[in-house]
Design a protein around this motif. Structure first.
Motif, PDB file in Angstrom:
ATOM      1  N   PHE A 180      12.195   1.180  -2.678  1.00 20.24           N
ATOM      2  CA  PHE A 180      12.116  -0.151  -2.082  1.00 20.24           C
ATOM      3  C   PHE A 180      12.711  -0.153  -0.669  1.00 20.24           C
ATOM      4  O   PHE A 180      12.259  -0.906   0.199  1.00 20.24           O
ATOM      5  CB  PHE A 180      12.847  -1.165  -2.949  1.00 20.24           C
ATOM      6  CG  PHE A 180      12.119  -1.502  -4.228  1.00 20.24           C
ATOM      7  CD1 PHE A 180      10.863  -0.979  -4.487  1.00 20.24           C
ATOM      8  CD2 PHE A 180      12.692  -2.324  -5.175  1.00 20.24           C
ATOM      9  CE1 PHE A 180      10.183  -1.280  -5.659  1.00 20.24           C
ATOM     10  CE2 PHE A 180      12.016  -2.650  -6.349  1.00 20.24           C
ATOM     11  CZ  PHE A 180      10.764  -2.113  -6.593  1.00 20.24           C
ATOM     12  N   ALA A 181      13.734   0.677  -0.461  1.00 21.08           N
ATOM     13  CA  ALA A 181      14.346   0.752   0.865  1.00 21.08           C
ATOM     14  C   ALA A 181      13.410   1.440   1.854  1.00 21.08           C
ATOM     15  O   ALA A 181      13.242   0.987   2.991  1.00 21.08           O
ATOM     16  CB  ALA A 181      15.675   1.498   0.790  1.00 21.08           C
ATOM     17  N   VAL A 182      12.788   2.541   1.429  1.00 21.52           N
ATOM     18  CA  VAL A 182      11.891   3.295   2.304  1.00 21.52           C
ATOM     19  C   VAL A 182      10.685   2.459   2.710  1.00 21.52           C
ATOM     20  O   VAL A 182      10.259   2.462   3.871  1.00 21.52           O
ATOM     21  CB  VAL A 182      11.436   4.599   1.606  1.00 21.52           C
ATOM     22  CG1 VAL A 182      10.283   5.251   2.369  1.00 21.52           C
ATOM     23  CG2 VAL A 182      12.604   5.565   1.487  1.00 21.52           C
ATOM     24  N   SER A 227      16.384   6.508 -12.572  1.00 20.66           N
ATOM     25  CA  SER A 227      15.199   5.709 -12.286  1.00 20.66           C
ATOM     26  C   SER A 227      15.551   4.546 -11.367  1.00 20.66           C
ATOM     27  O   SER A 227      14.782   4.203 -10.458  1.00 20.66           O
ATOM     28  CB  SER A 227      14.590   5.175 -13.584  1.00 20.66           C
ATOM     29  OG  SER A 227      14.180   6.230 -14.423  1.00 20.66           O
ATOM     30  N   LEU A 228      16.717   3.934 -11.595  1.00 20.57           N
ATOM     31  CA  LEU A 228      17.147   2.828 -10.748  1.00 20.57           C
ATOM     32  C   LEU A 228      17.447   3.314  -9.342  1.00 20.57           C
ATOM     33  O   LEU A 228      17.113   2.651  -8.354  1.00 20.57           O
ATOM     34  CB  LEU A 228      18.374   2.145 -11.353  1.00 20.57           C
ATOM     35  CG  LEU A 228      18.965   0.979 -10.556  1.00 20.57           C
ATOM     36  CD1 LEU A 228      17.909  -0.088 -10.296  1.00 20.57           C
ATOM     37  CD2 LEU A 228      20.154   0.377 -11.291  1.00 20.57           C
ATOM     38  N   VAL A 229      18.067   4.485  -9.237  1.00 25.56           N
ATOM     39  CA  VAL A 229      18.349   5.068  -7.920  1.00 25.56           C
ATOM     40  C   VAL A 229      17.045   5.318  -7.178  1.00 25.56           C
ATOM     41  O   VAL A 229      16.906   4.991  -5.994  1.00 25.56           O
ATOM     42  CB  VAL A 229      19.153   6.375  -8.063  1.00 25.56           C
ATOM     43  CG1 VAL A 229      19.381   7.017  -6.702  1.00 25.56           C
ATOM     44  CG2 VAL A 229      20.472   6.123  -8.770  1.00 25.56           C
ATOM     45  N   LEU A 287       0.833  -1.205   0.000  1.00 28.20           N
ATOM     46  CA  LEU A 287       0.000   0.000   0.000  1.00 28.20           C
ATOM     47  C   LEU A 287       0.867   1.255   0.000  1.00 28.20           C
ATOM     48  O   LEU A 287       0.598   2.223  -0.726  1.00 28.20           O
ATOM     49  CB  LEU A 287      -0.928  -0.014   1.210  1.00 28.20           C
ATOM     50  CG  LEU A 287      -1.987   1.102   1.276  1.00 28.20           C
ATOM     51  CD1 LEU A 287      -2.906   1.022   0.059  1.00 28.20           C
ATOM     52  CD2 LEU A 287      -2.788   1.009   2.568  1.00 28.20           C
ATOM     53  N   ALA A 288       1.913   1.250   0.829  1.00 26.20           N
ATOM     54  CA  ALA A 288       2.821   2.400   0.860  1.00 26.20           C
ATOM     55  C   ALA A 288       3.522   2.569  -0.477  1.00 26.20           C
ATOM     56  O   ALA A 288       3.677   3.696  -0.983  1.00 26.20           O
ATOM     57  CB  ALA A 288       3.849   2.210   1.980  1.00 26.20           C
ATOM     58  N   LEU A 289       3.951   1.454  -1.061  1.00 23.08           N
ATOM     59  CA  LEU A 289       4.607   1.512  -2.364  1.00 23.08           C
ATOM     60  C   LEU A 289       3.662   2.074  -3.422  1.00 23.08           C
ATOM     61  O   LEU A 289       4.069   2.912  -4.245  1.00 23.08           O
ATOM     62  CB  LEU A 289       5.065   0.115  -2.768  1.00 23.08           C
ATOM     63  CG  LEU A 289       5.699  -0.004  -4.163  1.00 23.08           C
ATOM     64  CD1 LEU A 289       7.036   0.712  -4.201  1.00 23.08           C
ATOM     65  CD2 LEU A 289       5.871  -1.472  -4.554  1.00 23.08           C
TER      66      LEU A 289
END
Length: 207
Positions: free
Chosen positions: A137-139, A129-131, A8-10
């Motif tokens: 994904f980390a957050v 975009s990868l960064v 959901l956050a993503l």
């Protein structure tokens, strides 16, 4: 954080990212305002495929490649920026043509194949975009979840991107000058070309 909360956050963060103007949206709008419907669909498909590639790269930790080989990241970014600026220049040149000539040749009427290749090159031409995806994904701690949840997260990204470009494409195709470019269409396409050149130059120049 549970898998459902993570997804959901993503979804919320990715939706904000998708609707934020960037090279993908700029290119898509240019194609949507000047090319056949098949080309619009092709460019949207290319952008979604690019999103899939960056999503999988972020999920499987391929960010370290650009950390190990920073020159490769710079080369990709410069190539992507130059290509976007070149497309913008072509858009401007075509819309500087006399009205009679423009009426015979619609501005930047890309074929589906060219629209797809251009969209894919634009989507994959910005290593930032990868960064961004890796940071996202980390957050959201998606990288800490089982692989099935990670793949579901990439699926959420693809679904939201597809829905957004479908809605945007339909909206663009309802505009009269998207089907038959006139003075208003040429002016808007000219402005889009300027934005593409500015954004592409910024992409290529930044380090």
């Amino acid at each position: 954080m549970s898998p459902a909360d993570t997804l959901l956050a993503l979804a919320g963060l990715w939706l904000v990212a998708v609707i934020t103007p960037g090279p993908n949206m700029i290119l898509f709008m240019a194609v949507g305002l000047s090319s056949p419907t098949a080309s619009v669909v092709a460019s949207a498909a290319a952008i979604v495929i690019g999103t899939l590639c960056w999503g999988l790269a972020g999920l499987f930790g391929l960010f370290w490649l650009f950390e190990l080989f920073p020159a490769a990241a710079v080369a990709v970014k410069v190539a992507g920026g130059v290509y976007l600026a070149w497309m913008g220049l072509g858009l401007i040149r075509r819309n500087l043509a006399p009205p009679a000539e423009t009426a015979r040749t619609p501005a930047v009427a890309l074929t589906p194949r060219r629209a797809f290749l251009t969209g894919l090159a634009t989507a994959l031409g910005n290593p930032k975009s990868l960064v961004f995806v890796s940071s996202l994904f980390a957050v959201t701690r998606l990288a800490e979840q089982p692989i099935a949840v990670g793949l579901a997260g990439v699926g959420v990204m693809i679904t939201l991107s597809t829905l957004y470009y479908v809605v945007l494409g339909l909206a663009l195709r309802t505009l009269p000058f998207a089907r038959r470019p006139g003075a208003a269409g040429r002016a808007l396409a000219f402005g889009t070309g300027l934005v593409m050149m500015a954004y592409g130059g910024k992409m290529a120049w930044e380090r």
